[in-house]
Design a protein around this motif. Structure first.
Motif, PDB file in Angstrom:
ATOM      1  N   GLY A 167       0.810  -1.215   0.000  1.00  0.00           N
ATOM      2  CA  GLY A 167       0.000   0.000   0.000  1.00  0.00           C
ATOM      3  C   GLY A 167       0.838   1.258   0.000  1.00  0.00           C
ATOM      4  O   GLY A 167       1.920   1.312   0.598  1.00  0.00           O
ATOM      5  N   ARG A 168       0.340   2.262  -0.725  1.00  0.00           N
ATOM      6  CA  ARG A 168       0.946   3.596  -0.734  1.00  0.00           C
ATOM      7  C   ARG A 168      -0.144   4.591  -0.356  1.00  0.00           C
ATOM      8  O   ARG A 168      -1.323   4.326  -0.584  1.00  0.00           O
ATOM      9  CB  ARG A 168       1.491   3.938  -2.126  1.00  0.00           C
ATOM     10  N   PRO A 169       0.239   5.740   0.198  1.00  0.00           N
ATOM     11  CA  PRO A 169      -0.777   6.732   0.550  1.00  0.00           C
ATOM     12  C   PRO A 169      -1.687   7.005  -0.638  1.00  0.00           C
ATOM     13  O   PRO A 169      -1.228   7.121  -1.779  1.00  0.00           O
ATOM     14  CB  PRO A 169       0.057   7.963   0.917  1.00  0.00           C
ATOM     15  N   ASP A 170      -2.960   7.075  -0.368  1.00  0.00           N
ATOM     16  CA  ASP A 170      -4.004   7.340  -1.363  1.00  0.00           C
ATOM     17  C   ASP A 170      -4.400   6.119  -2.179  1.00  0.00           C
ATOM     18  O   ASP A 170      -5.259   6.218  -3.042  1.00  0.00           O
ATOM     19  CB  ASP A 170      -3.657   8.508  -2.290  1.00  0.00           C
ATOM     20  N   ASP A 171      -3.764   4.961  -1.973  1.00  0.00           N
ATOM     21  CA  ASP A 171      -4.346   3.719  -2.480  1.00  0.00           C
ATOM     22  C   ASP A 171      -5.627   3.450  -1.688  1.00  0.00           C
ATOM     23  O   ASP A 171      -5.908   4.103  -0.678  1.00  0.00           O
ATOM     24  CB  ASP A 171      -3.381   2.544  -2.264  1.00  0.00           C
ATOM     25  N   LEU A 203      -3.719   4.831   3.586  1.00  0.00           N
ATOM     26  CA  LEU A 203      -4.653   4.350   2.574  1.00  0.00           C
ATOM     27  C   LEU A 203      -6.074   4.763   2.936  1.00  0.00           C
ATOM     28  O   LEU A 203      -6.418   4.890   4.106  1.00  0.00           O
ATOM     29  CB  LEU A 203      -4.621   2.815   2.465  1.00  0.00           C
ATOM     30  N   ARG A 204      -6.891   4.936   1.904  1.00  0.00           N
ATOM     31  CA  ARG A 204      -8.327   5.086   2.109  1.00  0.00           C
ATOM     32  C   ARG A 204      -8.881   3.697   2.392  1.00  0.00           C
ATOM     33  O   ARG A 204      -8.465   2.719   1.748  1.00  0.00           O
ATOM     34  CB  ARG A 204      -8.955   5.672   0.852  1.00  0.00           C
ATOM     35  N   CYS A 205      -9.786   3.571   3.354  1.00  0.00           N
ATOM     36  CA  CYS A 205     -10.249   2.255   3.774  1.00  0.00           C
ATOM     37  C   CYS A 205     -11.773   2.155   3.666  1.00  0.00           C
ATOM     38  O   CYS A 205     -12.494   2.915   4.308  1.00  0.00           O
ATOM     39  CB  CYS A 205      -9.787   2.005   5.212  1.00  0.00           C
ATOM     40  N   TRP A 206     -12.233   1.227   2.826  1.00  0.00           N
ATOM     41  CA  TRP A 206     -13.664   0.971   2.656  1.00  0.00           C
ATOM     42  C   TRP A 206     -13.964  -0.454   3.099  1.00  0.00           C
ATOM     43  O   TRP A 206     -13.092  -1.327   3.055  1.00  0.00           O
ATOM     44  CB  TRP A 206     -14.062   1.074   1.179  1.00  0.00           C
ATOM     45  N   ALA A 207     -15.223  -0.688   3.493  1.00  0.00           N
ATOM     46  CA  ALA A 207     -15.633  -2.054   3.856  1.00  0.00           C
ATOM     47  C   ALA A 207     -17.006  -2.369   3.288  1.00  0.00           C
ATOM     48  O   ALA A 207     -17.884  -1.511   3.251  1.00  0.00           O
ATOM     49  CB  ALA A 207     -15.653  -2.208   5.373  1.00  0.00           C
ATOM     50  N   PHE A 208     -17.152  -3.612   2.830  1.00  0.00           N
ATOM     51  CA  PHE A 208     -18.455  -4.221   2.582  1.00  0.00           C
ATOM     52  C   PHE A 208     -18.695  -5.136   3.783  1.00  0.00           C
ATOM     53  O   PHE A 208     -17.881  -6.040   4.032  1.00  0.00           O
ATOM     54  CB  PHE A 208     -18.448  -5.092   1.320  1.00  0.00           C
ATOM     55  N   THR A 209     -19.782  -4.923   4.506  1.00  0.00           N
ATOM     56  CA  THR A 209     -20.018  -5.717   5.715  1.00  0.00           C
ATOM     57  C   THR A 209     -21.437  -6.279   5.737  1.00  0.00           C
ATOM     58  O   THR A 209     -22.252  -5.975   4.871  1.00  0.00           O
ATOM     59  CB  THR A 209     -19.816  -4.862   6.994  1.00  0.00           C
ATOM     60  N   GLY A 210     -21.703  -7.056   6.789  1.00  0.00           N
ATOM     61  CA  GLY A 210     -23.064  -7.430   7.129  1.00  0.00           C
ATOM     62  C   GLY A 210     -23.690  -6.285   7.921  1.00  0.00           C
ATOM     63  O   GLY A 210     -23.259  -5.134   7.807  1.00  0.00           O
ATOM     64  N   PRO A 211     -24.702  -6.608   8.727  1.00  0.00           N
ATOM     65  CA  PRO A 211     -25.420  -5.547   9.452  1.00  0.00           C
ATOM     66  C   PRO A 211     -24.481  -4.660  10.281  1.00  0.00           C
ATOM     67  O   PRO A 211     -23.549  -5.145  10.918  1.00  0.00           O
ATOM     68  CB  PRO A 211     -26.375  -6.328  10.360  1.00  0.00           C
ATOM     69  N   ALA A 212     -24.737  -3.369  10.231  1.00  0.00           N
ATOM     70  CA  ALA A 212     -23.982  -2.401  11.023  1.00  0.00           C
ATOM     71  C   ALA A 212     -24.873  -1.926  12.184  1.00  0.00           C
ATOM     72  O   ALA A 212     -26.101  -1.957  12.061  1.00  0.00           O
ATOM     73  CB  ALA A 212     -23.569  -1.228  10.146  1.00  0.00           C
ATOM     74  N   PRO A 213     -24.284  -1.478  13.289  1.00  0.00           N
ATOM     75  CA  PRO A 213     -22.855  -1.278  13.464  1.00  0.00           C
ATOM     76  C   PRO A 213     -22.113  -2.591  13.679  1.00  0.00           C
ATOM     77  O   PRO A 213     -22.676  -3.577  14.148  1.00  0.00           O
ATOM     78  CB  PRO A 213     -22.782  -0.413  14.730  1.00  0.00           C
ATOM     79  N   ASN A 214     -20.856  -2.561  13.297  1.00  0.00           N
ATOM     80  CA  ASN A 214     -19.935  -3.666  13.587  1.00  0.00           C
ATOM     81  C   ASN A 214     -18.537  -3.062  13.662  1.00  0.00           C
ATOM     82  O   ASN A 214     -18.305  -1.955  13.157  1.00  0.00           O
ATOM     83  CB  ASN A 214     -20.053  -4.773  12.529  1.00  0.00           C
TER      84      ASN A 214
END
Ligand SMILES: O=C(CO)[C@@H](O)[C@H](O)[C@H](O)[C@H](O)COP(=O)(O)O
Length: 230
Positions: free
Chosen positions: A114-118, A144-155
């Motif tokens: 990872g590099r910044p802004d990946d 890095l920018r961090c995204w998630a696909f999750t089940g029910p939130a909050p988690n």
């Protein structure tokens, strides 16, 4: 671990489809966020950035499905884009697990590749897998920018990432199936935005942390700028 659905009393297929249908309607509310993510992804990849993707079990297969579409293509012929499914680097994965423990399997690769802004995209049904939480921490440390696909939130994972798309279903299988839908739509929006991103990459904006995003509410302050590889 994937969530267990409540018994519904139909055949297995009927019950499964009923759970799928129940989760489909709320997913429609994520359209604007997926469009915005697709545009941001296009700008970052066009500027030489990279998408790192990770998940366990079925989510690992989904991570690999997405990287195939970025390195290859979804619908249209275009330049290859840099995307790595971290579990698929088997010698590194087994060495890291063996030498540092399974919790480090993705985090160490985030720090390596990872590099910044990946962008790091983490897929999970439970939102509690420790190796994904550790990877999100590594993404924050590395910029890095961090995204998630999750089940029910909050988690816990959703709380750790800059933004998340949460599938509101008690069934982990349904969550995984709709993550695939979300991946396809994300990739399609990315491909739609790519020509403009390649022609005129937008200027970088600082990555913000701790952004809470509710499905269907676009975050007006989310960065859409490109990043470059070091
Ligand atoms: O595919 C399935 C169940 O559908 C399983 O392999 C499942 O992915 C594994 O149990 C994972 O370890 C679950 O991890 P997570 O989704 O809770 O992060």
């Amino acid at each position: 671990m994937a969530a267990t659905p409540p018994a519904a009393g139909g055949t297995l297929l009927e019950d499964h489809l009923a759970l799928l249908a129940a989760a489909l309607l709320p997913l429609r509310e994520s359209e604007r966020m997926l469009a915005r993510w697709g545009e941001e992804l296009a700008h970052r990849l066009a500027a030489g950035g990279r998408l790192l993707v990770a998940g366990n079990g079925g989510s690992a297969a989904e991570a690999q499905h997405l990287t195939a579409e970025l390195v290859g293509k979804l619908r249209h012929d275009r330049q290859p884009l840099s995307a790595i499914a971290l579990h698929a680097e088997t010698s590194a994965l087994t060495a890291i697990a063996n030498d540092y423990g399974y919790d480090e399997t993705f985090a160490r690769q985030v720090r390596a590749h990872g590099r910044p802004d990946d962008i790091l995209l983490l897929l999970t049904t439970s939102g509690t897998s420790t190796n994904l939480l550790t990877a999100a921490h590594a993404a924050h440390q590395t910029g890095l920018r961090c995204w998630a696909f999750t089940g029910p939130a909050p988690n816990p994972l959703a709380d750790l990432c800059h933004e998340h798309l949460a599938i509101d279903s008690p069934d982990g299988q349904v969550v995984q199936e709709l993550h695939l839908v979300a991946s396809h739509v994300l990739c399609e929006y990315m491909e739609r935005a790519l020509p403009a991103a390649l022609a005129a990459p937008a200027p970088a904006e600082p990555v913000r942390t701790g952004v809470e995003v509710v499905l269907g509410d676009p975050d007006p302050a989310a960065p859409a700028g490109p990043g470059g590889r070091a």
